[in-house]
Enzyme design. Sequence first.
Site, short mmCIF file in Angstrom:
data_model
loop_
_atom_site.label_atom_id
_atom_site.label_comp_id
_atom_site.label_asym_id
_atom_site.label_seq_id
_atom_site.Cartn_x
_atom_site.Cartn_y
_atom_site.Cartn_z
N GLU A 25 -18.52 34.18 -25.58
CA GLU A 25 -18.67 35.20 -24.19
C GLU A 25 -18.78 34.25 -22.94
OE1 GLU A 25 -22.04 37.17 -25.26
OE2 GLU A 25 -20.93 38.98 -26.44
N SER A 111 -7.94 16.87 -31.72
CA SER A 111 -6.90 18.07 -31.58
C SER A 111 -6.06 18.14 -32.57
CB SER A 111 -6.67 18.67 -30.23
OG SER A 111 -7.96 18.93 -29.26
N HIS A 240 -8.16 32.86 -33.27
CA HIS A 240 -7.98 31.51 -33.72
C HIS A 240 -8.75 30.76 -32.57
CE1 HIS A 240 -6.19 27.42 -33.20
NE2 HIS A 240 -6.19 27.60 -34.53
N SER A 241 -8.79 31.12 -31.37
CA SER A 241 -9.38 30.57 -30.28
C SER A 241 -9.74 31.24 -29.14
CB SER A 241 -8.97 29.07 -29.83
OG SER A 241 -7.80 29.16 -29.09
#
Length: 344
Positions: A25, A111, A240-241
Amino acid sequence: WIKRKQKKCIVQMVLLNTLDTILYESQRQGRISFYLTSFGEEAALIGSAAALRSDDLVYAQYRETGVLMWRGFSTDQLINQCFGNIEDDGKGKQMPIHYGSKVHHFVTISSPLTTQLPQAVGSAYAYKLAKNGRCVITYFGEGAASEGDAHAAFNFAATLDCPVIFFCRNNGYAISTPTREQYRGDGIASHGPGYGMTTIRVDGNDILAVYNATKAAREYAVQENRPVLIEAMTYRVGHHSTSDDSTAYRSLEEVKEWGSTHSPLIRLRYYLHNKGWWDDTKENNWKNEAKKMVVQSLARAEKIDKPDWQEMFHDVYYDMRQMKYMQDHVEKYKDKYPLKKHGN
């Protein structure tokens, strides 16, 4: 001992859920730039972490927050990293959720997918030569197993007899591609025998099954100096993200079913309730305490300055000429940069 460990598991799973909800959030509110949740995969993370020795080395992908939490990484440390402030151990050089901690034997996340697998094998080979009784575990998703690095790592680990656990979280979708479009074989476990590796497929939503599988894998890897592949069959309930909208490739009904009927947290809760080790009152009290703790950590992290901008060059460049160019630029346009928000 069993009661204490299982209670710790549900406590950590609730805390992980709370942290994920609030930080997700926060990203939506523009307070942090990026985030990934672990909804639906909590058992695979907490269950495997509980079966390891604290000095076993972890090479994570990017959804292993629960593993680091199990080892004692605090909510302050996690949230400081997401804000990249001066209290962040990474000195603001990494994007959010790219944690790392030498103290907790957790190699900093990068990443690019699957780069951690060959690195993990190299570390495991060093442990074998040192005869130190430690093993390495590396986490990855079924999508990452399509990368060439995965197959190179499997082959090196098998032929060099390395004490490494390859832990695959098969959550069904990689980033946005369902497993039926990722491969024609029977999941990732089928890769193991082809490389001569001992292989286990486990219900990744059953935390006790994950714990037992990982414990057995660790004992075998260390005693025999051999790799083990674990495929934990689970489901990614969250997107996923924060860069993803999973409704574009799956139905809300499917997500709702997996988030309720098959939820690892709900399954563990029912089990502990039946044992008389947990109840709704304890869980609600802990939920409130966990929320308060995370919100307080968030409020503190948000007020802490960012690192001095010069920090981006340290531990990165050998020749610091680039920093001099940047220094001249910042001095010339200092009214354009929020320098007061950056500490020393």
